[in-house]
Design a protein around this motif. Structure first.
Motif, PDB file in Angstrom:
ATOM      1  N   LEU A   1      65.561  24.587  54.836  1.00 48.84           N
ATOM      2  CA  LEU A   1      64.329  24.886  54.151  1.00 48.84           C
ATOM      3  C   LEU A   1      63.944  26.155  54.476  1.00 48.84           C
ATOM      4  CD1 LEU A   1      62.296  21.751  54.394  1.00 48.84           C
ATOM      5  CD2 LEU A   1      63.633  22.500  52.413  1.00 48.84           C
ATOM      6  N   ILE A   2      64.253  26.484  56.008  1.00 52.38           N
ATOM      7  CA  ILE A   2      63.613  27.782  56.274  1.00 52.38           C
ATOM      8  C   ILE A   2      64.721  29.012  55.948  1.00 52.38           C
ATOM      9  CG2 ILE A   2      63.528  29.234  58.621  1.00 52.38           C
ATOM     10  CD1 ILE A   2      62.756  26.582  60.013  1.00 52.38           C
TER      11      ILE A   2
ATOM     12  N   GLY B   1      55.837  31.626  60.286  1.00 49.42           N
ATOM     13  CA  GLY B   1      54.383  31.728  60.389  1.00 49.42           C
ATOM     14  C   GLY B   1      53.771  30.307  59.689  1.00 49.42           C
ATOM     15  N   ALA B   2      54.525  29.503  59.093  1.00 51.68           N
ATOM     16  CA  ALA B   2      54.204  28.140  58.629  1.00 51.68           C
ATOM     17  C   ALA B   2      54.379  27.314  59.723  1.00 51.68           C
ATOM     18  CB  ALA B   2      54.939  27.724  57.303  1.00 51.68           C
TER      19      ALA B   2
ATOM     20  N   LEU C   1      64.991  29.548  65.372  1.00 57.56           N
ATOM     21  CA  LEU C   1      64.429  29.454  64.385  1.00 57.56           C
ATOM     22  C   LEU C   1      62.714  28.837  64.090  1.00 57.56           C
ATOM     23  CD1 LEU C   1      67.165  27.845  62.076  1.00 57.56           C
ATOM     24  CD2 LEU C   1      66.194  30.277  62.117  1.00 57.56           C
ATOM     25  N   VAL C   2      62.365  28.150  65.357  1.00 61.04           N
ATOM     26  CA  VAL C   2      61.006  27.796  65.248  1.00 61.04           C
ATOM     27  C   VAL C   2      60.420  27.986  66.820  1.00 61.04           C
ATOM     28  CG1 VAL C   2      61.464  25.952  63.411  1.00 61.04           C
ATOM     29  CG2 VAL C   2      61.256  25.341  66.267  1.00 61.04           C
ATOM     30  N   ARG C   3      59.127  27.979  66.843  1.00 52.62           N
ATOM     31  CA  ARG C   3      58.415  28.291  68.278  1.00 52.62           C
ATOM     32  C   ARG C   3      57.424  27.065  68.393  1.00 52.62           C
ATOM     33  NH1 ARG C   3      56.309  34.410  67.419  1.00 52.62           N
ATOM     34  NH2 ARG C   3      58.382  35.707  67.596  1.00 52.62           N
ATOM     35  N   LEU C   4      57.227  26.810  69.392  1.00 56.10           N
ATOM     36  CA  LEU C   4      56.300  25.622  69.658  1.00 56.10           C
ATOM     37  C   LEU C   4      55.122  26.195  70.319  1.00 56.10           C
ATOM     38  CD1 LEU C   4      55.838  22.685  70.017  1.00 56.10           C
ATOM     39  CD2 LEU C   4      56.882  22.683  72.102  1.00 56.10           C
ATOM     40  N   VAL C   5      54.077  26.282  69.651  1.00 61.62           N
ATOM     41  CA  VAL C   5      52.696  26.908  69.919  1.00 61.62           C
ATOM     42  C   VAL C   5      51.890  25.701  70.549  1.00 61.62           C
ATOM     43  CG1 VAL C   5      50.716  28.033  68.958  1.00 61.62           C
ATOM     44  CG2 VAL C   5      53.147  28.426  67.890  1.00 61.62           C
ATOM     45  N   PRO C   6      51.376  25.989  71.548  1.00 57.02           N
ATOM     46  CA  PRO C   6      50.438  24.914  72.467  1.00 57.02           C
ATOM     47  C   PRO C   6      49.524  24.657  71.559  1.00 57.02           C
ATOM     48  CG  PRO C   6      50.945  26.599  73.751  1.00 57.02           C
ATOM     49  CD  PRO C   6      51.524  27.219  72.659  1.00 57.02           C
TER      50      PRO C   6
ATOM     51  N   VAL D   1      57.484  27.995  62.148  1.00 61.32           N
ATOM     52  CA  VAL D   1      58.603  28.854  61.838  1.00 61.32           C
ATOM     53  C   VAL D   1      58.476  30.478  62.447  1.00 61.32           C
ATOM     54  CG1 VAL D   1      60.042  29.632  59.930  1.00 61.32           C
ATOM     55  CG2 VAL D   1      58.656  27.503  59.603  1.00 61.32           C
ATOM     56  N   ALA D   2      59.711  30.673  63.059  1.00 57.24           N
ATOM     57  CA  ALA D   2      59.671  31.891  63.802  1.00 57.24           C
ATOM     58  C   ALA D   2      59.943  33.083  62.727  1.00 57.24           C
ATOM     59  CB  ALA D   2      60.478  31.919  64.890  1.00 57.24           C
ATOM     60  N   PRO D   3      59.353  34.306  62.943  1.00 56.89           N
ATOM     61  CA  PRO D   3      59.895  35.634  62.190  1.00 56.89           C
ATOM     62  C   PRO D   3      61.334  35.719  61.996  1.00 56.89           C
ATOM     63  CG  PRO D   3      57.956  36.106  63.444  1.00 56.89           C
ATOM     64  CD  PRO D   3      58.573  34.618  64.102  1.00 56.89           C
ATOM     65  N   PHE D   4      61.858  36.034  61.199  1.00 56.68           N
ATOM     66  CA  PHE D   4      63.464  36.735  61.057  1.00 56.68           C
ATOM     67  C   PHE D   4      63.508  37.631  60.010  1.00 56.68           C
ATOM     68  CE2 PHE D   4      65.357  34.625  57.457  1.00 56.68           C
ATOM     69  CZ  PHE D   4      64.540  33.649  57.354  1.00 56.68           C
TER      70      PHE D   4
END
Length: 246
Positions: free
Chosen positions: A31-32, A40-41, A71-76, A82-85
């Motif tokens: 999907l990404i 950003g989603a 590919l993704v980040r864990l935001v507190p 979804v991380a930028p690429f």
């Protein structure tokens, strides 16, 4: 461009190919990297679990796999995002695949047997038939089988494992939907077989690298058409050249 939805994912899962977290990771990765979910989603564990028919635990573990890949980040307190690429990230992935695949093709050219050449020719014939009747999934499977035969002929297990770790980052299920990919393959795969039959390691390696690298530009074109980077570029244009100055 074709889409890869939850129904496709469930059909593959029913075949029992991978542990659930890896299958969830594969679904979300597609999907990404297809542009269906943008940088950003936020990816909600509950929604992913519902879409893929698993519990929250394997869904979360699958997202953690993607976090380890960048590919993704864990935001507190907010969850997985979804991380930028960038276009260069896409090119880098294809470059890594091209180097490994090229080396495997060169080694295969030195070792390949008439029986293995025969199998490659059979795959080519079946590929042409699948293209003629328009079977995207079969076309994709045959493309993978062709490359797998070459990798097996190379007899280089470690290199093949390294290649597998790179390839899983790429949206292979959209192989048949990337404009120009199938047409190029119909020409380039027979050229590869000819080089392998001649035991021309240098040419086989070069042809394979060129074949893989061309796919990066085709995928970037598809992602651009889907507006993958448009929002970010529009924001940068609005900020102007002097924005953010001290």
């Amino acid at each position: 461009m074709a889409t890869y939805d939850a129904a496709d994912w469930r059909r593959e899962r029913a075949r029992g190919r991978q542990p659930l977290p890896m299958e969830v990771a594969g679904h979300v990765r597609e999907l990404i990297l297809s542009g269906e979910v943008r940088p950003g989603a936020f990816l909600r564990v509950e929604r992913i679990a519902e879409a893929t028919g698993v519990s929250s635990t394997p869904a979360r573990e699958g997202l953690l796999v993607l976090r380890s890949e960048g590919l993704v980040r864990l935001v507190p307190r907010r969850g997985f995002m979804v991380a930028p690429f960038t276009r260069q990230d896409v090119r880098d992935l294809f470059w890594a695949q091209a180097q490994l695949s090229g080396q495997l093709a060169a080694r295969a050219a030195r070792l390949i047997t008439p029986e293995q050449i025969g199998r490659l020719e059979a795959v080519l014939e079946e590929f042409q038939s699948a293209v003629a009747v328009g079977e995207p999934q079969h076309i994709t499977a045959l493309g993978h089988r062709f490359h797998r035969e070459i990798n097996l002929a190379a007899d280089a297990r470690r290199l093949a494992l390294l290649l597998r770790s790179v390839v899983r980052h790429l949206p292979d299920r959209f192989y048949a939907a990337i404009e120009g990919q199938v047409a190029a393959t119909r020409t380039e795969h027979p050229e590869l077989v000819e080089a392998l039959r001649d035991h021309d390691a240098h040419r086989a390696g070069e042809l394979m690298r060129e074949h893989i690298l061309a796919g990066a530009d085709r995928l970037i074109e598809v992602l651009e058409e889907r507006g993958m980077w448009r929002e970010r570029e529009d924001e940068t244009a609005q900020e102007g050249p002097g924005a953010g100055g001290g």
